[in-house]
Design a protein around this motif. Structure first.
Motif, mmCIF file in Angstrom:
data_model
loop_
_atom_site.group_PDB
_atom_site.id
_atom_site.type_symbol
_atom_site.label_atom_id
_atom_site.label_comp_id
_atom_site.label_asym_id
_atom_site.label_seq_id
_atom_site.Cartn_x
_atom_site.Cartn_y
_atom_site.Cartn_z
ATOM 1 N N TYR A 232 40.583 25.376 36.788
ATOM 2 C CA TYR A 232 40.580 25.642 35.346
ATOM 3 C C TYR A 232 41.992 25.552 34.778
ATOM 4 C CZ TYR A 232 40.852 28.511 31.148
ATOM 5 O OH TYR A 232 41.141 28.974 29.892
ATOM 6 N N ARG A 233 42.940 26.146 35.480
ATOM 7 C CA ARG A 233 44.314 26.177 34.976
ATOM 8 C C ARG A 233 44.929 24.777 34.975
ATOM 9 N NH1 ARG A 233 48.985 30.522 34.947
ATOM 10 N NH2 ARG A 233 47.231 31.700 34.144
ATOM 11 N N ARG A 234 44.681 24.010 36.008
ATOM 12 C CA ARG A 234 45.222 22.650 36.057
ATOM 13 C C ARG A 234 44.616 21.795 34.948
ATOM 14 N NH1 ARG A 234 43.726 21.192 41.022
ATOM 15 N NH2 ARG A 234 41.922 20.026 40.250
ATOM 16 N N THR A 236 43.513 22.877 32.103
ATOM 17 C CA THR A 236 44.090 23.358 30.843
ATOM 18 C C THR A 236 45.480 22.769 30.631
ATOM 19 O OG1 THR A 236 42.840 25.424 31.000
ATOM 20 C CG2 THR A 236 44.771 25.412 29.552
ATOM 21 N N HIS A 237 46.290 22.773 31.676
ATOM 22 C CA HIS A 237 47.647 22.214 31.570
ATOM 23 C C HIS A 237 47.617 20.718 31.285
ATOM 24 C CE1 HIS A 237 49.564 25.721 34.057
ATOM 25 N NE2 HIS A 237 49.198 26.084 32.848
ATOM 26 N N ALA A 238 46.593 20.029 31.804
ATOM 27 C CA ALA A 238 46.462 18.580 31.582
ATOM 28 C C ALA A 238 45.755 18.265 30.266
ATOM 29 C CB ALA A 238 45.704 17.947 32.740
ATOM 30 N N LYS A 239 45.366 19.324 29.527
ATOM 31 C CA LYS A 239 44.660 19.188 28.249
ATOM 32 C C LYS A 239 43.351 18.406 28.395
ATOM 33 C CE LYS A 239 48.641 19.742 25.169
ATOM 34 N NZ LYS A 239 49.477 20.396 26.198
ATOM 35 N N GLU A 240 42.678 18.628 29.523
ATOM 36 C CA GLU A 240 41.368 18.017 29.725
ATOM 37 C C GLU A 240 40.310 18.851 29.010
ATOM 38 O OE1 GLU A 240 42.300 15.989 34.079
ATOM 39 O OE2 GLU A 240 41.189 17.888 33.983
ATOM 40 N N ALA A 241 39.229 18.205 28.601
ATOM 41 C CA ALA A 241 38.216 18.857 27.775
ATOM 42 C C ALA A 241 37.383 19.872 28.561
ATOM 43 C CB ALA A 241 37.295 17.814 27.152
ATOM 44 N N ASP A 242 37.304 19.715 29.869
ATOM 45 C CA ASP A 242 36.463 20.593 30.677
ATOM 46 C C ASP A 242 36.912 20.479 32.129
ATOM 47 O OD1 ASP A 242 34.448 22.380 31.343
ATOM 48 O OD2 ASP A 242 32.813 21.149 30.566
ATOM 49 N N TYR A 243 36.204 21.130 33.012
ATOM 50 C CA TYR A 243 36.580 21.152 34.431
ATOM 51 C C TYR A 243 35.324 21.378 35.262
ATOM 52 C CZ TYR A 243 36.211 26.126 33.470
ATOM 53 O OH TYR A 243 35.745 27.349 33.077
#
Length: 252
Positions: A232-234, A236-243
């Motif tokens: 989740y944190r990675r 978020t840092h990569a500004k991806e829409a979901d995980y």
């Protein structure tokens, strides 16, 4: 690609596994074995991934029991498949043979429990909030209610975010110090006012303090290994829409 399943000698001979993202049917940002219906991945692909997990665990998909995880200390005791909506809880225990307990994570701790002599198993989702609020201790208490002996329980923490990747602010530390000044030992200094929190060490301490017979962490960091784990944190840092969500399973 075949499934990759991490196991622990502590939990043998019970069938169990901390599944990595390898060997799944999802694509794009979910590439791999995304098992989370709560993600925006295609539901039929998630179902296919979960079927692969069920096959690996030698159970029917409906025998894989999960809950609606909400970062709580709530524990569900089950004796059969769940019909309808999944109850809100963050741990599950059973003494019913043939059931497989499942937990989904993407940085939080998946914790699998077993008392092989009493034939009682458990599975918990222990992020910082749940761990601080007592989900691990509550899981042990629920296992005891089914006949387990605390000092005979083995507990294994699966792939989780490691201290070097878990940066937090000072207000985060305050919540832990409010419970016990001793919790300061799980924090290291970072840049400026930032701190690095050791979630697996905190989880191990809670388990050992609660009296489990044996406890360990598999020492896999979800954030640092993008080929094998969702984070989740990675994301978020990569500004991806979901995980994606990793699945951990133990079967009685």
């Amino acid at each position: 690609m075949t499934l990759e399943i991490l196991t622990s000698d502590l939990l043998s001979p019970l069938r169990h596994g901390f599944f990595t993202r390898r060997g799944g049917a999802s694509s794009g940002i979910f590439d791999g074995l995304n098992c989370g219906y709560g993600s925006s991945d295609q539901s039929e692909v998630v179902a296919l991934n979960r079927k692969r997990v069920a096959d690996a665990m030698d159970v029917a998909p409906e025998a894989m029991i999960g809950v609606h995880q909400v970062h709580s200390p709530e524990v569900l005791t089950v004796d059969g498949p769940i019909t309808g909506d999944r109850p809100k809880a963050d741990a599950i225990v059973t003494a019913t043979p043939g059931l497989a307990l499942t937990i989904l994570t993407a940085d939080c701790q998946p914790v699998l429990f077993a008392d092989p002599d009493a034939n009682v198993i458990g599975a918990a989702h222990a992020g910082w909030r749940g761990a601080l609020d007592g989900v691990l201790e509550a899981t042990l208490a629920a296992m005891e209610a089914l006949g387990a002996k605390r000092n005979n329980v083995r507990a294994v923490i699966g792939p989780s975010i490691s201290q070097r990747a878990y940066e937090v602010g000072p207000e985060f530390l305050d919540a832990f110090i409010a419970e016990s000044p001793n919790n300061a030992r799980f924090f290291a200094n970072g840049q400026d006012d930032r701190l690095q929190f050791d979630l697996p060490a905190f989880g191990l301490n809670r388990l050992r303090s609660a009296g489990v017979g044996q406890a360990e962490w598999t020492r896999h960091c979800t954030y640092s290994d993008s080929d094998r784990f969702y984070s989740y944190r990675r994301a978020t840092h990569a500004k991806e829409a979901d995980y994606g969500r990793l699945i951990s399973v133990i079967k009685l």
